[in-house]
Scaffold this motif. Structure first.
Motif, PDB file in Angstrom:
ATOM      1  N   GLN A 258       0.823  -1.210   0.000  1.00  0.00           N
ATOM      2  CA  GLN A 258       0.000   0.000   0.000  1.00  0.00           C
ATOM      3  C   GLN A 258       0.859   1.264   0.000  1.00  0.00           C
ATOM      4  OE1 GLN A 258      -2.596  -0.416   3.381  1.00  0.00           O
ATOM      5  NE2 GLN A 258      -3.744  -2.114   2.467  1.00  0.00           N
ATOM      6  N   LYS A 259       1.988   1.208   0.696  1.00  0.00           N
ATOM      7  CA  LYS A 259       2.883   2.370   0.782  1.00  0.00           C
ATOM      8  C   LYS A 259       3.912   2.391  -0.353  1.00  0.00           C
ATOM      9  CE  LYS A 259       1.196   3.986   4.677  1.00  0.00           C
ATOM     10  NZ  LYS A 259       0.537   5.305   4.772  1.00  0.00           N
ATOM     11  N   LYS A 260       3.754   1.439  -1.302  1.00  0.00           N
ATOM     12  CA  LYS A 260       4.640   1.344  -2.465  1.00  0.00           C
ATOM     13  C   LYS A 260       6.107   1.120  -2.083  1.00  0.00           C
ATOM     14  CE  LYS A 260       1.555   4.214  -5.316  1.00  0.00           C
ATOM     15  NZ  LYS A 260       0.798   3.025  -5.737  1.00  0.00           N
ATOM     16  N   GLU A 261       6.312   0.432  -0.982  1.00  0.00           N
ATOM     17  CA  GLU A 261       7.669   0.080  -0.577  1.00  0.00           C
ATOM     18  C   GLU A 261       8.157  -1.160  -1.315  1.00  0.00           C
ATOM     19  OE1 GLU A 261       9.769   1.598   1.520  1.00  0.00           O
ATOM     20  OE2 GLU A 261       8.414   3.230   2.056  1.00  0.00           O
ATOM     21  N   ILE A 262       7.221  -2.071  -1.623  1.00  0.00           N
ATOM     22  CA  ILE A 262       7.539  -3.260  -2.405  1.00  0.00           C
ATOM     23  C   ILE A 262       6.408  -3.485  -3.408  1.00  0.00           C
ATOM     24  CG2 ILE A 262       8.860  -4.387  -0.552  1.00  0.00           C
ATOM     25  CD1 ILE A 262       6.413  -6.141  -0.005  1.00  0.00           C
ATOM     26  N   THR A 263       6.672  -4.347  -4.380  1.00  0.00           N
ATOM     27  CA  THR A 263       5.635  -4.702  -5.348  1.00  0.00           C
ATOM     28  C   THR A 263       4.927  -5.977  -4.893  1.00  0.00           C
ATOM     29  OG1 THR A 263       7.109  -6.093  -6.658  1.00  0.00           O
ATOM     30  CG2 THR A 263       7.039  -3.728  -7.200  1.00  0.00           C
ATOM     31  N   MET A 264       3.825  -6.288  -5.545  1.00  0.00           N
ATOM     32  CA  MET A 264       3.095  -7.514  -5.237  1.00  0.00           C
ATOM     33  C   MET A 264       4.007  -8.740  -5.401  1.00  0.00           C
ATOM     34  SD  MET A 264      -0.002  -8.627  -4.370  1.00  0.00           S
ATOM     35  CE  MET A 264      -1.252  -7.480  -4.947  1.00  0.00           C
ATOM     36  N   ALA A 265       4.851  -8.724  -6.428  1.00  0.00           N
ATOM     37  CA  ALA A 265       5.742  -9.857  -6.700  1.00  0.00           C
ATOM     38  C   ALA A 265       6.793 -10.021  -5.604  1.00  0.00           C
ATOM     39  CB  ALA A 265       6.421  -9.673  -8.045  1.00  0.00           C
ATOM     40  N   GLU A 266       7.102  -8.945  -4.876  1.00  0.00           N
ATOM     41  CA  GLU A 266       8.126  -8.998  -3.834  1.00  0.00           C
ATOM     42  C   GLU A 266       7.555  -9.309  -2.448  1.00  0.00           C
ATOM     43  OE1 GLU A 266      11.247  -5.661  -5.577  1.00  0.00           O
ATOM     44  OE2 GLU A 266       9.420  -4.998  -4.537  1.00  0.00           O
ATOM     45  N   ALA A 267       6.236  -9.528  -2.374  1.00  0.00           N
ATOM     46  CA  ALA A 267       5.571  -9.667  -1.081  1.00  0.00           C
ATOM     47  C   ALA A 267       5.641 -11.085  -0.508  1.00  0.00           C
ATOM     48  CB  ALA A 267       4.118  -9.225  -1.187  1.00  0.00           C
ATOM     49  N   SER A 268       6.749 -11.782  -0.732  1.00  0.00           N
ATOM     50  CA  SER A 268       6.974 -13.078  -0.108  1.00  0.00           C
ATOM     51  C   SER A 268       7.735 -12.859   1.191  1.00  0.00           C
ATOM     52  CB  SER A 268       7.793 -13.979  -1.032  1.00  0.00           C
ATOM     53  OG  SER A 268       9.098 -13.449  -1.204  1.00  0.00           O
ATOM     54  N   MET A 269       7.905 -13.916   1.977  1.00  0.00           N
ATOM     55  CA  MET A 269       8.643 -13.791   3.226  1.00  0.00           C
ATOM     56  C   MET A 269      10.073 -13.311   2.972  1.00  0.00           C
ATOM     57  SD  MET A 269       9.077 -16.617   6.233  1.00  0.00           S
ATOM     58  CE  MET A 269       9.789 -17.837   5.127  1.00  0.00           C
ATOM     59  N   GLU A 270      10.733 -13.889   1.985  1.00  0.00           N
ATOM     60  CA  GLU A 270      12.105 -13.476   1.677  1.00  0.00           C
ATOM     61  C   GLU A 270      12.156 -12.048   1.145  1.00  0.00           C
ATOM     62  OE1 GLU A 270      15.136 -14.714   2.315  1.00  0.00           O
ATOM     63  OE2 GLU A 270      13.930 -16.096   3.510  1.00  0.00           O
ATOM     64  N   GLY A 271      11.152 -11.673   0.333  1.00  0.00           N
ATOM     65  CA  GLY A 271      11.098 -10.312  -0.202  1.00  0.00           C
ATOM     66  C   GLY A 271      10.954  -9.286   0.900  1.00  0.00           C
ATOM     67  N   ILE A 272      10.117  -9.599   1.900  1.00  0.00           N
ATOM     68  CA  ILE A 272       9.914  -8.679   3.021  1.00  0.00           C
ATOM     69  C   ILE A 272      11.174  -8.601   3.879  1.00  0.00           C
ATOM     70  CG2 ILE A 272       8.589  -8.301   5.136  1.00  0.00           C
ATOM     71  CD1 ILE A 272       6.204  -9.628   3.659  1.00  0.00           C
ATOM     72  N   LYS A 273      11.834  -9.738   4.098  1.00  0.00           N
ATOM     73  CA  LYS A 273      13.084  -9.735   4.875  1.00  0.00           C
ATOM     74  C   LYS A 273      14.165  -8.906   4.175  1.00  0.00           C
ATOM     75  CE  LYS A 273      12.526 -14.148   7.304  1.00  0.00           C
ATOM     76  NZ  LYS A 273      13.064 -15.525   7.495  1.00  0.00           N
ATOM     77  N   ASN A 274      14.240  -9.030   2.870  1.00  0.00           N
ATOM     78  CA  ASN A 274      15.229  -8.245   2.107  1.00  0.00           C
ATOM     79  C   ASN A 274      14.959  -6.751   2.239  1.00  0.00           C
ATOM     80  OD1 ASN A 274      16.572 -10.523   1.222  1.00  0.00           O
ATOM     81  ND2 ASN A 274      15.396 -10.683  -0.679  1.00  0.00           N
ATOM     82  N   TRP A 275      13.662  -6.371   2.163  1.00  0.00           N
ATOM     83  CA  TRP A 275      13.300  -4.961   2.333  1.00  0.00           C
ATOM     84  C   TRP A 275      13.698  -4.486   3.724  1.00  0.00           C
ATOM     85  CZ3 TRP A 275      10.370  -2.611   6.013  1.00  0.00           C
ATOM     86  CH2 TRP A 275      10.090  -1.239   5.809  1.00  0.00           C
ATOM     87  N   ALA A 276      13.434  -5.314   4.741  1.00  0.00           N
ATOM     88  CA  ALA A 276      13.693  -4.921   6.130  1.00  0.00           C
ATOM     89  C   ALA A 276      15.174  -4.659   6.374  1.00  0.00           C
ATOM     90  CB  ALA A 276      13.186  -6.001   7.073  1.00  0.00           C
ATOM     91  N   ARG A 277      16.020  -5.511   5.801  1.00  0.00           N
ATOM     92  CA  ARG A 277      17.463  -5.344   6.019  1.00  0.00           C
ATOM     93  C   ARG A 277      17.992  -4.046   5.398  1.00  0.00           C
ATOM     94  NH1 ARG A 277      17.115 -11.081   4.653  1.00  0.00           N
ATOM     95  NH2 ARG A 277      17.211 -12.267   6.614  1.00  0.00           N
ATOM     96  N   LYS A 278      17.281  -3.563   4.380  1.00  0.00           N
ATOM     97  CA  LYS A 278      17.701  -2.335   3.707  1.00  0.00           C
ATOM     98  C   LYS A 278      17.014  -1.092   4.282  1.00  0.00           C
ATOM     99  CE  LYS A 278      18.238  -4.847  -0.670  1.00  0.00           C
ATOM    100  NZ  LYS A 278      17.655  -5.038  -2.031  1.00  0.00           N
ATOM    101  N   ASN A 279      16.031  -1.299   5.161  1.00  0.00           N
ATOM    102  CA  ASN A 279      15.232  -0.166   5.657  1.00  0.00           C
ATOM    103  C   ASN A 279      15.051  -0.243   7.172  1.00  0.00           C
ATOM    104  OD1 ASN A 279      13.926   1.277   3.070  1.00  0.00           O
ATOM    105  ND2 ASN A 279      14.006  -0.920   2.700  1.00  0.00           N
ATOM    106  N   ILE A 280      16.162  -0.340   7.891  1.00  0.00           N
ATOM    107  CA  ILE A 280      16.123  -0.488   9.346  1.00  0.00           C
ATOM    108  C   ILE A 280      15.380   0.671  10.016  1.00  0.00           C
ATOM    109  CG2 ILE A 280      17.536  -0.664  11.436  1.00  0.00           C
ATOM    110  CD1 ILE A 280      17.631  -3.123   9.647  1.00  0.00           C
ATOM    111  N   VAL A 281      15.560   1.896   9.482  1.00  0.00           N
ATOM    112  CA  VAL A 281      14.927   3.074  10.097  1.00  0.00           C
ATOM    113  C   VAL A 281      13.403   3.001   9.988  1.00  0.00           C
ATOM    114  CG1 VAL A 281      14.710   5.588   9.984  1.00  0.00           C
ATOM    115  CG2 VAL A 281      16.949   4.508   9.655  1.00  0.00           C
TER     116      VAL A 281
END
Length: 417
Positions: A258-281
């Motif tokens: 919803q916040k356009k941080e990731i795409t639908m295709a990236e919304a897997s567990m690994e995709g979310i973990k990858n986003w988190a490691r890059k966006n600690i703040v």
């Protein structure tokens, strides 16, 4: 007299309608009178009783896949279900018969289910028979029994001030519904949210069961419901779901999309973990959007698997989490879906031994893949379509409300043909 009554009834119904003058556009706005609304059978189907979306089927619909399955792993899971189910009258006979099979083989397991069970296909509210099949697993996390500079993310056991009320004890129609909160003065108020638990003041200090290193892994541990903690000295601890704070679960993936941080295709567990490691703040704000919080308990280390909602150990690749409103908890099911991210068939006899906050609907299941990285990889990428058949004892008696619901639905389906 009969004609007179019909005349009065007609007069009453007409009085409930604004009759336009000639040439005026007819309005369908509500009139001032309190006319009784007559429900149609179709409208009456919006309130679904327990197991109301199961439709009687036939063994022939699954026979080919059932015959080709290796049933021994499912039999292990089924016997564990029976250890809990045999206390219930509906399941006692079939569970006693299962105990009588001392040397199970594929052949006598097949005969057992075909002789003593009927097949019901699960459906959705709209009548469709295909739904979402996802996966879960038991993660392995590094941890410590004390807080250190490296291990500083707490996992909590159930707080003493958390009150859980089983609503079905007062309202039987609210079966499986629980109210959670805490007492303030003489009132039961909502329990602390995720943001409040993890916020300033550490309100749950003293309830830590273990400390881990990664807040994202801790968050996903809550979603999986159980895990294994590896300590630096080589010891391990198995922990499992104990309770929850009563707040509704909200998927972090949906919030990120919803916040356009990731795409639908990236919304897997690994995709979310990858986003988190890059966006600690940004991470904490997104985690707090899911106000739900899970509490854990220590489990015996010699268990063959995590403890599911039925209260027995679940079996890798033979146990699923389902919505207990639509499929009886503990029941054998036949699942027809595909391997994660492929079109390769995955047709297995399974057992419905678990539930989950995100597992809702008539055709919805979470496939348990086991423990560790490989199981996590499969679980994290599984988002397949599939069908579910519930196997219920031939003398299984559905609730009266479910029987009436099924008859109405059958009449509507017949009339629409």
């Amino acid at each position: 007299m009969r004609h007179f009554i019909i005349f009065l009834l007609t007069l009453f119904l007409v009085s409930c309608v604004d009759v336009p003058n000639k040439g005026e556009k007819v309005s369908v706005t509500k009139s001032n009178c309190d006319c009784p609304k007559i429900k149609t059978e179709k409208e009456d189907l919006t309130k679904i009783p327990d197991y109301g979306l199961l439709k009687k089927s036939d063994w022939s619909t699954i026979e080919s896949s059932f015959e080709n399955d290796n049933l021994l792993p499912a039999w292990t899971a089924w016997l564990r279900s029976c250890s809990a189910l045999k206390q219930k009258e509906a399941w006692k006979k079939v569970c006693d018969l299962a105990d009588d099979i001392k040397e199970p083989s594929d052949e006598n397991i097949k005969n057992y289910f075909k002789n003593y069970f009927n097949v019901y296909i699960a459906s959705n509210i709209d009548g469709s028979e295909t739904g979402m099949i996802t996966g879960y697993y038991q993660p392995i996390l590094k941890g410590s029994k004390v807080k250190t500079s490296h291990y500083k993310i707490p996992l909590y056991t159930t707080p003493k001030d958390l009150i859980t009320v089983d609503l079905s004890e007062v309202y039987p129609e609210l079966k499986s519904k629980r109210l959670r909160g805490k007492v303030v003065g003489n009132k039961l108020v909502p329990y602390l949210s995720r943001a409040e638990i993890d916020g300033q003041g550490t309100p749950l200090a003293g309830n830590e069961i273990v400390w881990v290193e990664d807040p994202v892994e801790a968050f996903f541990l809550e979603i999986q419901g159980s895990g294994v903690i590896h300590f630096d000295n080589g010891e391990t601890m198995q922990i499992g779901y104990a309770d929850q704070n009563g707040h509704p679960f909200k998927a972090i993936g949906s919030a990120l999309i919803q916040k356009k941080e990731i795409t639908m295709a990236e919304a897997s567990m690994e995709g979310i973990k990858n986003w988190a490691r890059k966006n600690i703040v940004k991470l904490k704000a997104f985690l707090n959007m899911n106000t739900s919080y899970v509490f854990f308990r220590k489990l015996p280390n010699d268990l063959p698997g995590p403890i599911g909602a039925l209260g027995v150990s679940i079996e890798a690749e033979r146990s699923v989490a389902i919505d207990p409103k639509f499929i009886p908890l503990g029941a054998p099911i036949f699942l027809s879906t595909t391997q994660p991210n492929t079109n390769d068939p995955l047709d297995h006899l399974m057992v419905a031994q678990d539930t989950g906050g995100a597992i809702r609907g008539g055709v919805r299941a979470d496939f348990y893949w086991g423990t560790g990285e490989e199981a996590g990889r499969k679980a994290g990428s599984m988002k397949q379509q599939g069908k579910i058949w519930a196997l219920l004892p031939k003398d299984y008696v559905f609730p009266i409300a479910t029987q009436e619901f099924s008859m109405k639905r059958n009449r509507i389906e017949e009339a629409s043909k």
